[in-house]
Scaffold this motif. Structure first.
Motif, mmCIF file in Angstrom:
data_model
loop_
_atom_site.group_PDB
_atom_site.id
_atom_site.type_symbol
_atom_site.label_atom_id
_atom_site.label_comp_id
_atom_site.label_asym_id
_atom_site.label_seq_id
_atom_site.Cartn_x
_atom_site.Cartn_y
_atom_site.Cartn_z
ATOM 1 N N LEU A 53 -0.376 -9.186 14.452
ATOM 2 C CA LEU A 53 0.116 -8.255 13.432
ATOM 3 C C LEU A 53 1.295 -7.455 13.966
ATOM 4 C CD1 LEU A 53 -3.141 -6.690 11.889
ATOM 5 C CD2 LEU A 53 -1.642 -8.418 10.888
ATOM 6 N N MET A 71 0.831 -1.200 0.000
ATOM 7 C CA MET A 71 0.000 0.000 0.000
ATOM 8 C C MET A 71 0.874 1.262 0.000
ATOM 9 S SD MET A 71 -2.988 0.829 2.624
ATOM 10 C CE MET A 71 -3.796 2.398 2.679
ATOM 11 N N THR A 130 -7.565 -9.242 17.222
ATOM 12 C CA THR A 130 -6.184 -9.009 16.777
ATOM 13 C C THR A 130 -5.293 -8.468 17.888
ATOM 14 O OG1 THR A 130 -7.005 -8.549 14.560
ATOM 15 C CG2 THR A 130 -4.828 -7.680 15.069
ATOM 16 N N ARG A 165 -2.422 0.412 10.999
ATOM 17 C CA ARG A 165 -3.601 0.720 10.175
ATOM 18 C C ARG A 165 -3.225 1.436 8.871
ATOM 19 N NH1 ARG A 165 -8.760 1.515 12.240
ATOM 20 N NH2 ARG A 165 -8.721 3.736 11.725
ATOM 21 N N LEU A 194 -0.812 0.270 7.100
ATOM 22 C CA LEU A 194 -0.333 -0.819 6.248
ATOM 23 C C LEU A 194 -1.445 -1.766 5.817
ATOM 24 C CD1 LEU A 194 2.749 -1.491 8.511
ATOM 25 C CD2 LEU A 194 2.797 -0.345 6.291
ATOM 26 N N GLN A 195 -2.450 -1.897 6.640
ATOM 27 C CA GLN A 195 -3.571 -2.782 6.320
ATOM 28 C C GLN A 195 -4.790 -2.371 7.142
ATOM 29 O OE1 GLN A 195 -0.718 -5.568 8.218
ATOM 30 N NE2 GLN A 195 -2.467 -6.906 8.091
ATOM 31 N N PRO A 196 -5.978 -2.734 6.670
ATOM 32 C CA PRO A 196 -7.161 -2.337 7.440
ATOM 33 C C PRO A 196 -7.269 -3.154 8.725
ATOM 34 C CG PRO A 196 -7.773 -3.391 5.348
ATOM 35 C CD PRO A 196 -6.288 -3.462 5.448
ATOM 36 N N VAL A 197 -7.208 -2.506 9.848
ATOM 37 C CA VAL A 197 -7.394 -3.171 11.146
ATOM 38 C C VAL A 197 -8.463 -2.378 11.882
ATOM 39 C CG1 VAL A 197 -6.290 -3.967 13.279
ATOM 40 C CG2 VAL A 197 -4.928 -3.736 11.197
#
Ligand code: KG4
Ligand code: ZN
Length: 411
Positions: free
Chosen positions: A344, A1, A315, A151, A153-156
């Motif tokens: 994560l 991303m 998570t 968040r 780097l990836q949807p959390v």
């Protein structure tokens, strides 16, 4: 991303290159942009980020080499180095992103917690920058930024459990929103990175041919790979305390006493590299990892018991400098596998301090319209600022017994 644009070109060069200029210009015009500035400890960092989390340009000056030589961070030296570098670092981040200050939507800067003298330099620079360019200012909590980096780097989704372990901090919290945290546990004395840095200094690892440029924690991880973790059975800290707090000073004391004993046995002066240095590193790392794993396991059980974690994809996010340690990550994976959590850990470069995580926190706050100040407002830094609402005593009252987990880690 994340896209890195490290062209190293100046703005003048970009003007000559119409394609690059147009794409940078389009990007800058179509999204709100935030400049993030970090100076809370020993890194001078800056980054420009767009609203979607794309890093347009960044720059980082690390003081680690200097502090390694002086045997630890001397606050006045850290302050001087921030003062010498902040202008250049911010300028580099801006130039690499090919945008002008007028295109920024806001400036976000770490104002708490951290070293007073270091925080002061970033804040002073930022306040004069926002005044000059008449931009809104977003004060950032350093630990909040570490917690939210994932968040980018990836949807959390919130809520998630977060473990932050670095040279200055050790805490477990439940992140319920960008500015909404429940503090479950924290260190009662020092942080794990600090303990490892001190032990590494006591072992004179700077003299070790493989460790001369590494931080204490990195050196211990490297040497531990060739060591026997069971050689020195250090007592795990706080075994009789059924809470999520941490303590590393007692362990450091045990390690120091072992080092003294070994020096006597080998008949060498303090400061000489010991023959059993790998075993000491492995044994200490294992005890640090077990302690962190146990407290994290209890935090998971507490959150599950209280229904604080989602049933779908619960998570655990782990960040901070110590989170780059692969052995500690593997230990935590055993805990998350046993409890059904998703683990994560951002890549190492995003676990340690940088301007990017501050810019991202600024983006998160800008999106939600939270904590954005006009450039006319004055604000102070705060060296000691807890994260969120402290429920550590509730966790202690629950006195949750953690089932034994076999920590079989393969390197
Ligand atoms: O987050 P960070 O860059 O700065 C703050 O303390 O906020 O973390 C630096 C700390 C240092 O104490 C360093 O020894 C530790 O993180 N560290 C590590 C590793 N890499 C850095 N500790 C254990 N294992 C590592 N691989
Ligand atoms: Zn940090």
């Amino acid at each position: 991303m994340c896209t890195y644009i490290k062209t190293g070109l100046t703005r003048v060069h970009l003007c000559l290159n119409s394609y690059l200029w147009k794409s940078a210009f389009t990007r800058a015009m179509s999204s709100r942009l935030v400049l993030g500035i970090e100076t809370s400890c020993d890194e001078t960092g800056a980054a420009v980020m767009d609203e979607t989390g794309v890093i347009l340009g960044e720059s980082l000056h690390s003081q680690k080499e200097v502090h390694l030589k002086t045997g630890g961070i001397i606050p006045t030296i850290a302050q001087q180095l921030h003062r010498e570098n902040i202008g250049r670092v911010v300028q580099e981040a801006m130039e690499r992103s090919s945008i002008f200050p007028s295109q920024l939507s806001a400036v976000a800067t770490t104002v708490k917690p951290g070293l007073a003298l270091s925080l002061g330099i970033g804040l002073e620079f930022s306040l004069s920058f926002v005044k000059k360019h008449q931009k809104p200012f977003i004060p950032i909590h350093h630990m909040e930024a570490h917690a939210l980096t994932v968040r980018m780097l990836q949807p959390v989704l919130f809520p998630f459990l977060v473990l932050l372990v670095s040279g200055g901090h050790s805490l477990l919290a439940l992140a319920r929103g960008i500015d909404d945290f429940l503090l479950l546990g924290q260190t009662l004395d020092e942080a794990p990175g600090d303990s490892m840095d001190k032990v590494a200094r006591r072992l004179s690892l700077i003299k070790h041919p493989r460790c001369s440029t590494l931080s204490g924690g990195q050196a211990i991880e490297l040497l531990a790979q060739d060591g026997d973790r069971l050689k020195f059975p250090f007592r795990p800290p706080m075994g009789a305390h059924y809470d999520c707090n941490f303590s590393f000073a007692g362990l450091r004391n045990q390690v120091t006493m072992t080092i003294q004993k070994k020096e006597r046995e080998e008949g060498v002066e303090p400061g000489t590299l010991l023959s059993c240095v790998n075993d000491i590193a492995a044994s200490m790392q294992h005890t640090v990892a077990s302690h962190i794993a146990k407290r994290t396991h209890r935090a998971v059980l507490f959150c599950k018991d209280r229904g604080l974690l989602p049933s779908v994809n619960p998570t655990l996010v782990v960040s901070g400098g110590v989170a780059s340690n692969q052995y500690i990550r593997k230990t935590l994976k055993i805990v998350t596998d046993a409890t059904g959590l998703h683990l994560l850990c951002p890549p190492s470069k995003f676990c340690t301090d940088n301007g990017v995580m501050i810019a991202w926190n600024g983006v998160e706050r800008l999106r939600e319209g939270k904590g954005i100040l006009p450039y006319t407002e004055s604000i102070n830094y705060d060296p000691k600022a807890p994260l969120g609402v402290d429920i550590t005593s509730k966790v202690k009252e629950a006195a949750i017994k953690v089932p034994l987990l076999k920590l079989r880690i393969r390197d």
